[in-house]
Design a protein around this motif. Structure first.
Motif, PDB file in Angstrom:
ATOM      1  N   SER A 259     -15.039 -30.528  18.456  1.00 49.57           N
ATOM      2  CA  SER A 259     -13.741 -30.618  18.728  1.00 49.57           C
ATOM      3  C   SER A 259     -12.881 -29.216  19.327  1.00 49.57           C
ATOM      4  N   ILE A 260     -13.524 -28.119  18.670  1.00 49.75           N
ATOM      5  CA  ILE A 260     -13.092 -27.024  18.923  1.00 49.75           C
ATOM      6  C   ILE A 260     -13.591 -26.650  20.591  1.00 49.75           C
ATOM      7  N   SER A 261     -14.766 -26.870  20.865  1.00 44.02           N
ATOM      8  CA  SER A 261     -15.019 -26.824  22.211  1.00 44.02           C
ATOM      9  C   SER A 261     -14.390 -27.423  23.336  1.00 44.02           C
ATOM     10  N   LEU A 262     -13.946 -28.930  23.074  1.00 44.34           N
ATOM     11  CA  LEU A 262     -13.511 -29.436  24.043  1.00 44.34           C
ATOM     12  C   LEU A 262     -11.919 -29.222  24.208  1.00 44.34           C
ATOM     13  N   GLY A 263     -11.300 -29.143  23.011  1.00 49.70           N
ATOM     14  CA  GLY A 263      -9.995 -28.786  22.875  1.00 49.70           C
ATOM     15  C   GLY A 263      -9.493 -27.425  23.184  1.00 49.70           C
ATOM     16  N   LEU A 264     -10.197 -26.446  22.868  1.00 53.30           N
ATOM     17  CA  LEU A 264      -9.756 -25.138  23.000  1.00 53.30           C
ATOM     18  C   LEU A 264      -9.956 -24.825  24.608  1.00 53.30           C
ATOM     19  N   TRP A 265     -11.202 -25.121  24.982  1.00 58.21           N
ATOM     20  CA  TRP A 265     -11.387 -24.731  26.413  1.00 58.21           C
ATOM     21  C   TRP A 265     -10.617 -25.807  27.390  1.00 58.21           C
TER      22      TRP A 265
ATOM     23  N   ILE B  77     -25.691 -19.266  25.493  1.00 55.81           N
ATOM     24  CA  ILE B  77     -24.386 -19.417  26.115  1.00 55.81           C
ATOM     25  C   ILE B  77     -24.061 -20.117  27.280  1.00 55.81           C
ATOM     26  N   ALA B  78     -25.068 -19.805  28.349  1.00 58.91           N
ATOM     27  CA  ALA B  78     -24.953 -20.671  29.516  1.00 58.91           C
ATOM     28  C   ALA B  78     -25.554 -21.946  29.337  1.00 58.91           C
ATOM     29  N   ASP B  79     -26.172 -22.252  28.354  1.00 61.69           N
ATOM     30  CA  ASP B  79     -26.584 -23.715  28.018  1.00 61.69           C
ATOM     31  C   ASP B  79     -25.526 -24.313  27.653  1.00 61.69           C
ATOM     32  N   TYR B  80     -24.691 -23.845  26.877  1.00 62.13           N
ATOM     33  CA  TYR B  80     -23.650 -24.536  25.955  1.00 62.13           C
ATOM     34  C   TYR B  80     -22.406 -24.741  27.365  1.00 62.13           C
ATOM     35  N   PHE B  81     -22.179 -23.882  28.016  1.00 64.45           N
ATOM     36  CA  PHE B  81     -21.073 -24.342  28.828  1.00 64.45           C
ATOM     37  C   PHE B  81     -21.620 -25.266  29.997  1.00 64.45           C
ATOM     38  N   TRP B  82     -22.875 -25.104  30.346  1.00 62.53           N
ATOM     39  CA  TRP B  82     -23.436 -26.166  31.275  1.00 62.53           C
ATOM     40  C   TRP B  82     -23.425 -27.381  30.645  1.00 62.53           C
ATOM     41  N   HIS B  83     -23.544 -27.904  29.307  1.00 69.96           N
ATOM     42  CA  HIS B  83     -23.275 -28.919  28.728  1.00 69.96           C
ATOM     43  C   HIS B  83     -21.572 -29.330  28.599  1.00 69.96           C
ATOM     44  N   LEU B  84     -20.905 -28.281  28.798  1.00 68.71           N
ATOM     45  CA  LEU B  84     -19.452 -28.597  28.859  1.00 68.71           C
ATOM     46  C   LEU B  84     -18.875 -29.109  30.140  1.00 68.71           C
ATOM     47  N   VAL B  85     -19.596 -28.852  31.200  1.00 71.33           N
ATOM     48  CA  VAL B  85     -18.884 -29.047  32.507  1.00 71.33           C
ATOM     49  C   VAL B  85     -18.445 -30.433  32.882  1.00 71.33           C
TER      50      VAL B  85
END
Length: 374
Positions: free
Chosen positions: A138-144, A229-237
């Protein structure tokens, strides 16, 4: 300002008590409950909250099979006929339903004041640990999503206000309105079909926020690994793209209209008459006043994105966050999780609104809430 903050904090108490009381009252009249769910599990008729979507079965844990052979009883629980009456009574004691409703409500409030949220009915874990376990998603989705939305929408809204009526304003408004009209979950499915191995390209991952090799990596190791970190943001796109469409439209148009209102006021004309350039007028005079209404909308946008705005997105992209947790808890009648998340979300919502008011005074010192009559 100190007296105003103290008054606001004291108002938290009746507000939260009212929210909890209304929710508790609604639950008392809602059909079903944890005991009925256990009975359904025993009878083999229970499915998980997302079983119809994912095809999976229930994830029930924590109560042993009472066995067969109990005499038939007259019970207020649907499907309880044929079960041992002592077993039903033990379930009532386990869940606290042997006490009157008013006593259970008072005990719940007393525990919540001490931030003791108990344990989940159907998971072998405390409620606070369960919430902390789901929090990173939820932090990842909401904050970003909030940061991305404001970082793009505010400059775009200002640009549209400065070029009001131009071709740039017209075609960007058209794109924004069309994007706003598309449901986020429908756009998420379209993104999966196009870019996540559906029918065309397989560029982005489909599940979770991390690849398997980083799923159990400690945070202090993960944060220092550029590949992680790159893998994390790649999953968030894809999830962020699906969620952010409506937020872009709302914030952009709100910013544009707010700036248009300020640009047309007398003080702006006076500043221009004194020879100030457009950039100086915009950022030294207009910006501070126009941003107040944008800040006013921040708490609602943040709380919605952070806690409850991504239920279908979490389900579609297999993201086990607080939105999905709250939905499953309501469906499964896991009342400790339901009321604990409601309490925490309400408290954080009130705090964020207070912070928003304090931010008003930081942006425009002329605003003083403490001088208002109560």
């Amino acid at each position: 300002m100190g007296a105003y903050v103290l008054r606001r904090i004291l108002l938290f108490i009746p507000t939260i008590v009212g929210i909890m009381a209304i929710s508790f009252l609604v639950v008392q009249f809602a059909p079903g409950g944890p005991i009925e769910r256990i009975i359904a599990q025993i009878q083999g008729t229970d499915v998980s909250a997302t079983g119809r979507i994912s095809g999976g079965g229930g994830d029930f844990q924590g109560v042993a099979d009472p066995g067969a052979g109990g005499g038939e009883i007259s019970s207020r629980y649907r499907g309880a006929q044929g079960l041992d009456p002592e077993f039903i009574k033990s379930l009532e004691v386990q869940f606290g339903f042997d006490k009157p409703a008013i006593e259970r409500f008072g005990l719940m409030l007393w525990n919540y004041i001490r931030f003791d949220f108990g344990e989940s009915y159907f998971r072998d874990i405390s409620v606070i640990d369960l919430i902390l376990e789901k929090m990173p998603v939820s932090i990842s989705l909401g904050l970003w999503m909030t940061l991305l939305s404001y970082a793009i929408s505010i400059p775009l809204g200002i640009r549209k206000a400065m070029r009001d009526g131009s071709s740039f304003d017209v075609w960007t408004s058209g794109v924004i309105i069309v994007a706003y009209a598309i449901p986020g979950f429908l756009f998420a499915i379209l993104l999966i079909i196009l870019f996540a191995g559906g029918s065309f390209f397989d560029w982005f991952p489909l599940r979770g926020l991390w690849s398997d090799q980083y799923a159990n990596t400690p945070f202090w190791e993960w944060i220092t690994d550029p590949r992680a970190i790159a893998d994390y943001f790649w999953h968030l796109v894809l999830p962020l793209t699906a969620i952010a469409l409506s937020a872009f439209a709302t914030t952009t148009l709100l910013t544009k209209n707010s700036f248009l209102d300020e640009i047309r006021k007398q003080y702006v004309m006076t500043a221009r008459a004194k020879g100030l350039g457009e950039r100086a007028v915009l950022y030294r005079h207009v910006f501070r006043n126009a941003m107040l209404i944008v800040i006013a909308g921040f708490p609602g946008a943040f709380i919605s994105a952070f806690f409850a705005g991504a239920l279908l997105i979490e389900t579609i992209f297999s993201l086990d966050g607080l939105g999905l947790l709250g939905f499953e808890s309501v469906i499964n009648r896991d009342y400790p999780v339901v009321f604990a998340t409601l309490f925490i979300f309400s408290l954080m919502g009130l705090l964020v609104n207070l912070i928003s008011d304090l931010t008003y005074t930081a942006i425009d010192p002329r605003i003083d809430f403490e001088t208002r009559e109560v």
